[in-house]
Design an enzyme around this catalytic site. Structure first.
Site, PDB file in Angstrom:
ATOM      1  N   TYR A  30       9.700  -2.755  -6.717  1.00 39.42           N
ATOM      2  CA  TYR A  30       8.555  -1.833  -6.658  1.00 39.42           C
ATOM      3  C   TYR A  30       7.945  -1.673  -8.051  1.00 39.42           C
ATOM      4  CZ  TYR A  30       5.977   2.547  -6.070  1.00 39.42           C
ATOM      5  OH  TYR A  30       5.003   3.516  -6.068  1.00 39.42           O
ATOM      6  N   GLU A  52       3.150  10.255  -1.372  1.00 41.06           N
ATOM      7  CA  GLU A  52       3.393  11.108  -2.539  1.00 41.06           C
ATOM      8  C   GLU A  52       3.545  12.563  -2.093  1.00 41.06           C
ATOM      9  OE1 GLU A  52       4.202  10.129  -5.380  1.00 41.06           O
ATOM     10  OE2 GLU A  52       3.460   8.079  -5.509  1.00 41.06           O
ATOM     11  N   TRP A  60      11.472   9.644  -5.240  1.00 41.14           N
ATOM     12  CA  TRP A  60      10.606   8.594  -4.723  1.00 41.14           C
ATOM     13  C   TRP A  60      11.428   7.501  -4.054  1.00 41.14           C
ATOM     14  CZ3 TRP A  60       6.296   7.635  -2.684  1.00 41.14           C
ATOM     15  CH2 TRP A  60       5.878   6.315  -2.494  1.00 41.14           C
TER      16      TRP A  60
END
Length: 212
Positions: A30, A52, A60
Site C-alpha cells: 500500500y 478514512e 488504517w
C-alpha cells in the site's frame, strides 16, 4: 537510523521508506504502490473518503485488510448505487462481519453517497471539486519530515474542505479525516524526505493532469 526521530526505516530489502508500514507485506505494498499517488477516478475518491471515515478511532491497517469486504458490501463504492440504499441495506451491512459494523458510519456512508452525487452534478465530477483545493507551495512545509507530520494532523486546506463538505451535508469528514484523505489520494505528497517513494510521487504529481 533512529525511526523515532527520522520517521524512516530501512527494510529487509535495503530500501529506505516511511516507518509506518513496518515489515507487513500488505502495508508495504500500500505504501509503495498506492498511498500518495494522484487519484482522479470519482468512485475511488468516494471510497477513500468513506474508508478514512470508517478508520476514525481505528488503525488504517484494520481498514486496509477489510477493504475488499467493504467494496463488496458497498457496491464497489459506486455512489449512485449506495445513494439508493435503505433500511434493509443498513441491516444487511450491520450483519456483515467483514466490515466495521458501526451504524453511524454506515448511515453516514449512505448519506455521503447522496451528497457525492450532488457534488458531482455541481462541479462536473468529485475529482474536479476536490482537486481545486490543492494547496499551493505557501501552504506546504519546506521540508516534509517526521516532526512536521506529527505536529500537523490537520492543515488549513483540510479544515476548509471539511467545512465546505459539512455545509453540503456530509458527515464523518472532520479536518483530520480529510487530511488523511488528501494524503492518500495524492493531493499532497507526505512521504518523508529520504523515503524511496517521495521522488517518484513528485514526478507523478508533476505529470498529473488536474481535472476541471
Amino acid at each position: 537510523m533512529d525511526e523515532k526521530k527520522t520517521g524512516l526505516m530501512v527494510g529487509a530489502d535495503g530500501v529506505t521508506r516511511c516507518f509506518w508500514p513496518g515489515t507487513l507485506p500488505d502495508y508495504l505494498h500500500y505504501h509503495d504502490n498506492e498511498w500518495g499517488r494522484p487519484v482522479v477516478n470519482d468512485v475511488r475518491l468516494f471510497e477513500k473518503i468513506c474508508l478514512e471515515g470508517f478508520q476514525s478511532g481505528l488503525s488504517w491497517l484494520t481498514i486496509l485488510r477489510k477493504r475488499e469486504s467493504f467494496r463488496e458490501a458497498f457496491s464497489g463504492f459506486n455512489f449512485d448505487t449506495v445513494a439508493e440504499y435503505g433500511e434493509t441495506d443498513i441491516e444487511r451491512l450491520l450483519g456483515n462481519p467483514g466490515i466495521v459494523r458501526h451504524r453511524g458510519k454506515i448511515v453516514s456512508t449512505i448519506n455521503n453517497a447522496k451528497r457525492a452525487r450532488e457534488l458531482a452534478d455541481e462541479a462536473g465530477s468529485l475529482a474536479a471539486w476536490f482537486w481545486k483545493f490543492e494547496p499551493g507551495p505557501d501552504e506546504r512545509p519546506k521540508v516534509v519530515d517526521y516532526p512536521t507530520l506529527i505536529a500537523n494532523p490537520t492543515t488549513p486546506t483540510s479544515t476548509r474542505i471539511s467545512k465546505e463538505l459539512k455545509k453540503r451535508g456530509w458527515s464523518f469528514v472532520g479536518p483530520t479525516t480529510v487530511y488523511a484523505f488528501m494524503q492518500a489520494m495524492g493531493m499532497v505528497n507526505d512521504h518523508i524526505e529520504g523515503c524511496m517513494c517521495r521522488g517518484k510521487i513528485e514526478a507523478e504529481r508533476k505529470a498529473f493532469k488536474r481535472p476541471g
